[in-house]
Scaffold this motif. Structure first.
Motif, PDB file in Angstrom:
ATOM      1  N   PHE A   1       0.949  -1.029  -0.026  1.00  0.00           N
ATOM      2  CA  PHE A   1       0.031   0.123   0.029  1.00  0.00           C
ATOM      3  C   PHE A   1       0.799   1.498  -0.082  1.00  0.00           C
ATOM      4  N   SER A   2       1.999   1.196   0.572  1.00  0.00           N
ATOM      5  CA  SER A   2       2.765   2.424   0.758  1.00  0.00           C
ATOM      6  C   SER A   2       3.511   2.725  -0.578  1.00  0.00           C
ATOM      7  N   TYR A   3       3.668   1.635  -1.432  1.00  0.00           N
ATOM      8  CA  TYR A   3       4.222   1.951  -2.606  1.00  0.00           C
ATOM      9  C   TYR A   3       3.257   2.753  -3.564  1.00  0.00           C
ATOM     10  N   ALA A   4       1.866   1.930  -3.593  1.00  0.00           N
ATOM     11  CA  ALA A   4       0.669   2.540  -4.223  1.00  0.00           C
ATOM     12  C   ALA A   4       0.318   3.977  -3.846  1.00  0.00           C
ATOM     13  N   GLU A   5       0.480   4.388  -2.382  1.00  0.00           N
ATOM     14  CA  GLU A   5       0.305   5.585  -1.907  1.00  0.00           C
ATOM     15  C   GLU A   5       1.137   6.733  -2.574  1.00  0.00           C
ATOM     16  N   ALA A   6       2.471   6.317  -2.563  1.00  0.00           N
ATOM     17  CA  ALA A   6       3.601   7.037  -3.184  1.00  0.00           C
ATOM     18  C   ALA A   6       3.415   7.423  -4.715  1.00  0.00           C
ATOM     19  N   ILE A   7       2.887   6.437  -5.529  1.00  0.00           N
ATOM     20  CA  ILE A   7       2.563   6.836  -6.954  1.00  0.00           C
ATOM     21  C   ILE A   7       1.241   7.568  -6.898  1.00  0.00           C
ATOM     22  N   GLY A   8       0.355   7.397  -5.963  1.00  0.00           N
ATOM     23  CA  GLY A   8      -0.924   8.227  -6.086  1.00  0.00           C
ATOM     24  C   GLY A   8      -0.762   9.590  -5.612  1.00  0.00           C
ATOM     25  N   GLY A   9       0.245   9.776  -4.643  1.00  0.00           N
ATOM     26  CA  GLY A   9       0.870  11.235  -4.329  1.00  0.00           C
ATOM     27  C   GLY A   9       1.382  12.150  -5.762  1.00  0.00           C
ATOM     28  N   ILE A  10       1.981  11.269  -6.442  1.00  0.00           N
ATOM     29  CA  ILE A  10       2.769  11.963  -7.810  1.00  0.00           C
ATOM     30  C   ILE A  10       1.348  12.388  -8.590  1.00  0.00           C
ATOM     31  N   CYS A  11       0.429  11.271  -8.851  1.00  0.00           N
ATOM     32  CA  CYS A  11      -0.647  11.424  -9.543  1.00  0.00           C
ATOM     33  C   CYS A  11      -1.365  12.740  -8.935  1.00  0.00           C
TER      34      CYS A  11
ATOM     35  N   GLU B   1      -2.549  15.739 -11.275  1.00  0.00           N
ATOM     36  CA  GLU B   1      -3.801  16.430 -11.622  1.00  0.00           C
ATOM     37  C   GLU B   1      -3.862  17.788 -11.213  1.00  0.00           C
ATOM     38  N   HIS B   2      -3.061  18.098 -10.195  1.00  0.00           N
ATOM     39  CA  HIS B   2      -3.185  19.661  -9.794  1.00  0.00           C
ATOM     40  C   HIS B   2      -2.672  20.456 -10.698  1.00  0.00           C
ATOM     41  N   GLU B   3      -1.624  20.104 -11.537  1.00  0.00           N
ATOM     42  CA  GLU B   3      -1.089  20.759 -12.569  1.00  0.00           C
ATOM     43  C   GLU B   3      -1.944  20.924 -13.720  1.00  0.00           C
ATOM     44  N   LYS B   4      -2.715  20.176 -13.892  1.00  0.00           N
ATOM     45  CA  LYS B   4      -3.773  20.051 -15.111  1.00  0.00           C
ATOM     46  C   LYS B   4      -4.767  21.174 -14.503  1.00  0.00           C
ATOM     47  N   GLN B   5      -5.444  20.952 -13.651  1.00  0.00           N
ATOM     48  CA  GLN B   5      -6.472  21.761 -13.071  1.00  0.00           C
ATOM     49  C   GLN B   5      -6.085  23.215 -12.958  1.00  0.00           C
ATOM     50  N   LYS B   6      -4.864  23.542 -12.328  1.00  0.00           N
ATOM     51  CA  LYS B   6      -4.487  24.919 -12.178  1.00  0.00           C
ATOM     52  C   LYS B   6      -3.859  25.515 -13.441  1.00  0.00           C
ATOM     53  N   ASN B   7      -3.088  24.760 -14.087  1.00  0.00           N
ATOM     54  CA  ASN B   7      -2.380  25.366 -15.268  1.00  0.00           C
ATOM     55  C   ASN B   7      -2.536  24.822 -16.591  1.00  0.00           C
ATOM     56  N   GLY B   8      -3.487  23.787 -16.575  1.00  0.00           N
ATOM     57  CA  GLY B   8      -3.835  23.424 -17.853  1.00  0.00           C
ATOM     58  C   GLY B   8      -2.606  22.357 -18.628  1.00  0.00           C
ATOM     59  N   ARG B   9      -1.700  21.857 -17.667  1.00  0.00           N
ATOM     60  CA  ARG B   9      -0.554  20.818 -18.212  1.00  0.00           C
ATOM     61  C   ARG B   9      -1.240  19.533 -18.552  1.00  0.00           C
ATOM     62  N   ARG B  10      -0.779  19.164 -19.560  1.00  0.00           N
ATOM     63  CA  ARG B  10      -1.239  17.744 -19.908  1.00  0.00           C
ATOM     64  C   ARG B  10      -0.252  16.664 -20.116  1.00  0.00           C
ATOM     65  N   VAL B  11       0.924  17.243 -20.796  1.00  0.00           N
ATOM     66  CA  VAL B  11       1.914  16.276 -21.293  1.00  0.00           C
ATOM     67  C   VAL B  11       3.229  16.475 -20.325  1.00  0.00           C
ATOM     68  N   PHE B  12       3.278  15.233 -19.755  1.00  0.00           N
ATOM     69  CA  PHE B  12       4.541  15.356 -18.730  1.00  0.00           C
ATOM     70  C   PHE B  12       5.547  14.211 -19.087  1.00  0.00           C
ATOM     71  N   LEU B  13       6.887  14.783 -19.071  1.00  0.00           N
ATOM     72  CA  LEU B  13       7.996  13.910 -19.301  1.00  0.00           C
ATOM     73  C   LEU B  13       8.506  13.432 -17.939  1.00  0.00           C
ATOM     74  N   ILE B  14       8.729  12.135 -18.012  1.00  0.00           N
ATOM     75  CA  ILE B  14       9.422  11.379 -16.864  1.00  0.00           C
ATOM     76  C   ILE B  14      10.878  10.874 -17.546  1.00  0.00           C
ATOM     77  N   SER B  15      11.801  11.601 -16.511  1.00  0.00           N
ATOM     78  CA  SER B  15      13.182  11.303 -17.176  1.00  0.00           C
ATOM     79  C   SER B  15      13.985  10.911 -16.101  1.00  0.00           C
TER      80      SER B  15
END
Length: 497
Positions: free
Chosen positions: A250-260, A264-278
């Motif tokens: 659950f802790s691993y899933a919770e950490a991924i959920g925190g990133i999500c 979501e906040h970036e999309k709702q507040k700033n309209g950002r949709r395309v995210f790069l993971i590097s």
């Protein structure tokens, strides 16, 4: 002093040092063997044995009666003069000239009083017992000459004839010395490995990330065991850590959920949709993090497209169980002029994961040319109908592809694995992302092993319960716990198209 250049004890994780030792245990064993072999070679071929011959003189006074006190006093005076004489070059030269076998004599000669008695012991040590014995006899022969220099009041007589031991007087326990040398070599190598771990400037703790990084830490993902059961270790082919796996914690899933939640906040507040993971280097877990973010957002009911642009080492298809089977892979799509009608041949929708996939099946060495062409920008504009586009990019420290992609996306995230990449390299990569047209959100600390009570779940349990993202992304009833379909927020029934 610069805070980033100061070593803090909080920056060092003992488990990282232990992991380094286990990873480099062969160096410890090798150092122990080298030291043991070196000690053995030294004892056998370099260290010279010493054989000691001895004889004893009795000293008496000529002028007084034979009292032990007076004789002991005279013996003390004689031994001091005798010791000085036999250590002179004259005596050594006399010994070498006394016999052809002593021409290369290089031993040591000493004389000392035996306790408080009137006896003087003369010892001769050499590399061979015969040389020692002959040297003692040579002293006896030249003693009449020496007596004139010793004392007029003393009479010196030979009490015990020369004897020599057939065994070296400097013999040692070779086995014990080799074992001690092996232990010293192993200890030295352990210290060196630990020193490299301490001064490597890698990120080992969250406190170290705060001290050494110029980036905000947006989440911390703790170390997760890939196989929690013997059956999964023997049967499972895909050893990647996935939030949709029934064995994920659950802790691993919770950490991924925190990133999500932040995405979501970036999309709702700033309209950002395309995210790069590097990431800076290879094997830091960026592909696993990208795949889990996409799967988690899709499990929450969003329309998500996951793109694997790491063409030199594509891994997303393997992460999702080799289900991508479209006739036109992403790398082949980017190699041709953009045609919206070709998207149907490249984009695959998975009912199981509620996810749109654009993967590459095989490695492609022409990755840079594909990413710098005109097709990719057109493709990303076409994908803005999606709620989110998650892009898995190549490592920044190896190829310039991620910097090219950073100019085309809305925001970027850097995955930093514990004790993997030096902080200066991470800061350079963060600066490159920060200087691009996209917004740099920060870094995700990945695979963090902690020995302290400090929890490493990113936002922590309180944040997850307060905002409810655990259930929102299906962790309470969808992925990872029970696989009942629950409409658009859970796993869907049916196959993959």
């Amino acid at each position: 002093m610069d805070e980033k250049n100061t070593l803090h004890f909080a920056d060092i994780e003992p488990l990282c040092l232990l992991r380094r030792l286990l990873k480099n245990i062969w160096l410890v064993v090798l150092a122990a063997l080298i030291f043991a072999m070196s000690a053995s070679l030294y004892l056998q071929y370099i260290r010279k044995p010493a054989y000691t011959a001895s004889m004893t003189y009795a000293v008496t006074s000529k002028r007084v009666s034979y009292t032990s006190t007076m004789n002991a006093t005279v013996a003390r005076e004689v031994s001091a003069v005798f010791a000085e004489l036999i250590g002179s070059d004259m005596i050594s030269q006399t010994i070498r000239q006394s016999s052809p076998e002593l021409t290369d004599f290089s031993g040591t000669i000493s004389a000392s009083q035996i306790g408080e008695s009137n006896f003087i012991s003369v010892l001769v040590s050499s590399e061979s017992p015969r040389q020692s014995f002959l040297a003692v006899h040579s002293l006896i022969e030249c003693f009449p000459t020496l007596s004139d220099y010793i004392s007029e009041n003393a009479s010196v007589q030979t009490l015990r004839t020369p004897t020599v031991s057939p065994y070296p007087t400097n013999s040692v326990n070779e086995s014990k010395i080799c074992k001690l040398s092996a232990a010293a070599g192993a200890a030295l190598m352990i210290l060196i490995i630990c020193a490299f771990g301490v001064y490597s400037e890698t990120i080992q703790t969250r406190a170290g990330a705060r001290h050494m990084l110029d980036s905000e830490v947006i989440a911390t993902i703790c170390h997760e065991r890939k196989n929690r059961t013997v059956k999964s270790a023997l049967v499972s082919r895909n050893t990647s850590i996935a939030v949709f796996s029934p064995t994920v914690s659950f802790s691993y899933a919770e950490a991924i959920g925190g990133i999500c939640t932040q995405i979501e906040h970036e999309k709702q507040k700033n309209g950002r949709r395309v995210f790069l993971i590097s990431s800076v280097g290879a094997n830091e877990g960026k592909s696993t993090v990208a795949g889990n973010i996409a799967a988690s957002l899709a499990a929450g009911g969003a329309k998500v497209t996951l793109m694997d642009t790491d063409f030199r080492n594509p891994s997303q298809n393997a992460f999702f169980g080799e289900i991508y089977n479209m006739p036109l892979s992403l790398d082949r799509l980017l190699a041709e002029p953009f045609d919206v009608n070709k998207l149907g041949k490249c984009v695959q929708y998975s009912h199981k994961y509620n996810l749109y996939m654009m993967f590459s099946k095989q490695a492609d060495k022409g990755a840079t040319e594909l990413l710098t062409g005109r097709t990719l920008p057109r493709l990303l504009r076409e994908l803005t109908v999606m709620d989110y586009v998650i892009i898995d990019s190549p490592p920044m420290g190896i190829f310039p592809d991620a910097e090219v992609l950073a100019e085309l996306v809305d925001a970027s995230i850097l995955v930093v694995r514990q004790d993997r990449t030096p902080a200066p390299d991470i800061n350079d990569a963060a600066d490159a992302l920060r200087n691009s047209k996209s917004t740099y959100l920060g870094c995700v600390l990945n695979d963090m092993m902690v020995s302290s009570s400090e929890n490493g779940y990113g936002y922590g349990y309180g944040y997850g319960k307060k905002y409810g993202y655990g259930k929102k992304y299906g962790y309470g009833y969808g992925y990872g716990h029970n696989h009942k379909s629950n409409g658009k927020n859970g796993s869907r029934k049916g196959g993959d198209k």
